[in-house]
Design a protein around this motif. Structure first.
Motif, mmCIF file in Angstrom:
data_model
loop_
_atom_site.group_PDB
_atom_site.id
_atom_site.type_symbol
_atom_site.label_atom_id
_atom_site.label_comp_id
_atom_site.label_asym_id
_atom_site.label_seq_id
_atom_site.Cartn_x
_atom_site.Cartn_y
_atom_site.Cartn_z
ATOM 1 N N TYR A 67 0.876 -1.320 0.060
ATOM 2 C CA TYR A 67 -0.083 0.032 0.047
ATOM 3 C C TYR A 67 0.761 1.240 0.004
ATOM 4 C CZ TYR A 67 -3.504 3.338 1.315
ATOM 5 O OH TYR A 67 -4.653 4.236 1.370
ATOM 6 N N GLY A 68 1.818 1.350 0.803
ATOM 7 C CA GLY A 68 2.706 2.433 1.138
ATOM 8 C C GLY A 68 3.459 2.738 -0.256
ATOM 9 N N MET A 117 2.419 1.725 -3.372
ATOM 10 C CA MET A 117 1.280 1.986 -4.407
ATOM 11 C C MET A 117 1.028 3.308 -4.322
ATOM 12 S SD MET A 117 -2.404 2.262 -4.840
ATOM 13 C CE MET A 117 -3.106 1.611 -3.309
ATOM 14 N N VAL A 118 0.624 4.002 -3.094
ATOM 15 C CA VAL A 118 0.386 5.352 -2.989
ATOM 16 C C VAL A 118 1.400 6.464 -3.461
ATOM 17 C CG1 VAL A 118 -1.708 5.018 -1.257
ATOM 18 C CG2 VAL A 118 0.783 5.715 -0.683
ATOM 19 N N ARG A 119 2.565 5.851 -3.323
ATOM 20 C CA ARG A 119 3.562 6.713 -3.826
ATOM 21 C C ARG A 119 3.875 6.752 -5.278
ATOM 22 N NH1 ARG A 119 5.111 5.195 0.926
ATOM 23 N NH2 ARG A 119 6.184 6.961 2.312
ATOM 24 N N CYS A 157 8.445 0.474 3.310
ATOM 25 C CA CYS A 157 8.562 1.945 2.893
ATOM 26 C C CYS A 157 9.926 2.397 3.227
ATOM 27 C CB CYS A 157 7.293 2.838 3.611
ATOM 28 S SG CYS A 157 5.865 2.257 3.320
ATOM 29 N N ARG A 195 4.450 -4.176 6.223
ATOM 30 C CA ARG A 195 3.906 -2.875 5.925
ATOM 31 C C ARG A 195 4.637 -1.836 6.111
ATOM 32 N NH1 ARG A 195 -2.311 -1.696 6.807
ATOM 33 N NH2 ARG A 195 -1.581 -0.722 9.010
#
Lengths: 352, 266
Positions: free
Chosen positions: A97-98, A100-102, A149, A145
């Motif tokens: 997720y971390g 993907m949003v970047r 990052c 998770r």
């Protein structure tokens, strides 16, 4: 140049949950904030994570002021107490997720997620959903998770609280080992002093929104600076006394002031660790106390003994010694002599 | 109480329930029956199964127009209410929200008040603003009315979600919009879908508010109401049967989606 808190405080209306606090965490350090509930430990973590804003003071990291920087722009990642995994996403999507949003490319995300899951020992669970995982597995996904990052600092909010005792011990070693491998600073919040001793480079002991003491686990264990730390951190025999003429005077015994303590006359609290007291022997400068035995308990590796000094029967002394089947223990009600070496005693300032 | 008398009581209760259901549903069944068999002046021709009335219905332009208007009104008002309910629920759940109770009162009141009050108030409001009545005013009226249902479902769902879910998203670097899209919306989706179906059925047969706000526009309930004065033709049986089947289908979908505790399926 790690994390630095300067006069950071937090109030909700008239209620001040965190007194102005100064705190530093070095790069790569495992720093634990230890305290009972309501001590302000989670408040510090939430302030550092950016989930709440301080009512005063500054939070800096590597020289940059982060006080007004929103959570999503801070170079930290958090492992929440309830893990906070996204229930509608697979393990792979949660961990990715971390990234993907970047805006990282899908294939690169997949690559990195697979490698990170292997680091936390969860390779092969990519397509599971959080509801199909055990507590320990969820914990590892939450960790993966956070570390995927590559944050500068990982915040952990009582991450082991929901696990059973065996899993918790296992995860303590795993976390410490992981922290060394990824060489990232951990800010770990817990109320469990055993957890704090086992894992931390340094411990911050908190009570009632204040920092009581900061130090290495050994320092805090053997040289508590405040009555709260002496009481909260492990078993301790606490005896009220006074410093006078280079000696410590208590109702239980009088003995020479340990080296390095201030000689100024004042009331103090004497803290003697149970394992520093032994049966018999007033030789070699040890301080002897004549006692009446109250109770002996065999607990496996250790045997505990409770006794009341004849000179101060309102006090109970706790003694812990290595169990020895060859050595007879004094009977309940028997009189025996206990002793300790004066330089193993901590002199705790009772404060003004 | 002995076993046999217990059984007797249960049997009696069963018969009573069956009787009540029979009385309640007999008109519906008869209506459906009359839509497929011939009724003549000489009596009922039980053997004459035909879908002729359905064909007639298909040619009745005024009814078809009313159905189309109703579908447009329902779709628009439900869409509007979805957006409003999410925005309001998010605001009310925000820790800095002011006037929470007032907002909830305003949202729930049109649903609890007699529709005649809601309809009349809106009529006076639009008249004073000089807005001419039509499909748009019905849509606004229905949105106000069905908002309560969607709001309640969305809010309940939102309150069941742990705050750490959104904190975790921000912590991992997501902006508010990314959190809304990737974390919040997937969690709200099922509640919104259930609420939308319920709101749709409410809007579909809403009559009283529509009466005040319709102007020249005619929805299906208004059309049927108008036909009452001149008498029904048997094709109405066909229409009622179709509406009934549609409603039953929606009700089944909703009941399948709701667990006994009122939670939604994922």
């Amino acid at each position: 140049m790690g994390l630095s808190l300067k006069a950071v405080e937090k109030s909700y209306g008239a209620q001040r949950v965190l007194q102005p606090v100064d705190l530093e965490a070095a790069d790569g350090e495992f720093l634990t904030i230890l305290g009972p509930s309501g001590s302000g430990k989670t408040t510090i973590l939430r302030l550092v994570g950016g989930f709440t804003r301080p009512t005063g003071g500054h939070i800096r990291f590597g020289g940059t002021d982060l006080t007004d920087v929103p959570s999503h722009k801070r170079p930290f990642n958090t492992v929440f107490q309830d893990y906070a995994l996204f229930p509608h996403m697979s393990v792979a999507d949660n961990v990715g997720y971390g990234l993907m949003v970047r805006g990282m490319a899908k294939a690169a995300i997949r690559d990195k997620v697979v490698r990170t899951l292997e680091v936390v020992g969860l390779g092969g669970l990519l397509d599971r959903y959080p509801s199909q995982l055990s507590g320990g597995q969820k914990q590892r996904v939450a960790l993966a998770r956070a570390i995927v990052c590559e944050p500068k600092l990982i915040l952990l909010d009582e991450p082991l609280a929901a696990l059973d005792a065996e899993m918790r011990r296992h995860m303590q070693f795993f976390l410490k080992d992981l922290q060394r491998r990824i060489a990232t600073a951990f800010l770990f919040v817990t109320h469990d002093q055993e957890e704090a001793i086992t894992m931390s480079d340094r411990i911050v002991v908190m009570d009632k929104g204040r920092i009581e003491q900061v130090g290495a686990p050994g320092d805090i264990y053997y040289a508590p600076k405040t009555p709260f730390v002496a009481r909260f951190f492990g078993d301790n025999n606490l005896i009220e006394g006074n410093v006078r003429d280079g000696r410590v005077e208590t109702a239980v015994a009088n003995f020479a002031l340990p080296a390095g303590s201030r000689a100024e006359p004042r009331p103090v609290l004497v803290a003697v660790r149970p394992e520093k007291i032994s049966i018999g022997g007033a030789d070699g400068g040890r301080t002897a106390i004549a006692c009446k035995v109250e109770e002996t308990t065999f607990t496996g590796a250790l045997t505990q003994l409770k006794a009341r000094p004849l000179a101060a029967p309102q006090t109970t002394l706790l003694v812990k010694m290595t169990s020895d089947p060859g050595r007879p223990l004094p009977e309940r009600g028997a009189e025996t002599t206990l002793s300790f070496a004066p330089d193993t005693v901590a002199i705790v300032e009772v404060g003004s | 109480m002995s076993l046999s008398s217990e059984r007797l009581a249960a049997t009696a209760a069963g018969f009573l329930a069956a009787a009540v259901l029979a009385v309640l549903y007999a008109p519906v069944v008869i209506g459906a029956l009359f839509s497929v068999i011939e009724v003549t002046r000489n009596g009922i021709n039980w053997g004459g199964f035909s879908l002729a009335w359905y064909g007639k219905l298909w040619q009745n332009q005024s009814i078809l127009d009313a159905v189309r208007t109703t579908l447009i009104v329902s779709a628009c008002s439900v869409s509007l209410a979805i957006v409003l309910s999410i925005a309001l629920a998010l605001y009310v759940e925000w820790e800095g929200a002011i006037g929470r109770r007032l907002i909830e009162l305003v949202v729930y009141l049109p649903f609890l008040l007699p529709p005649i009050v809601t309809g009349l108030s809106l009529l006076i409001f639009f008249a004073n603003l000089g807005i001419s009545r039509g499909v748009a005013t019905i849509v606004i009226g229905h949105s106000v009315f069905v908002l309560a249902v969607l709001y309640r479902l969305v809010l309940t769902r939102l309150q069941s979600l742990p705050a750490t879910l959104f904190e975790a998203s921000a912590d991992l670097g997501a902006t508010r919009w990314q959190t809304l899209r990737h974390v919040l919306w997937p969690q709200l989706r099922s509640a919104v879908a259930t609420g939308a179906i319920l709101a749709f059925t409410l809007s579909f047969d809403e009559t009283l508010i529509s009466v005040f706000l319709a102007g020249d526009a005619t929805t299906l309930p208004l059309r049927l109401w108008a036909m009452m004065r001149v008498g029904f033709t048997p094709e109405i049986n066909a229409l009622v049967t179709l509406v009934l089947l549609f409603s039953i289908a929606l009700a089944i979908i909703v009941s399948l989606r709701m667990k006994p505790e009122g939670e939604m399926e994922e």
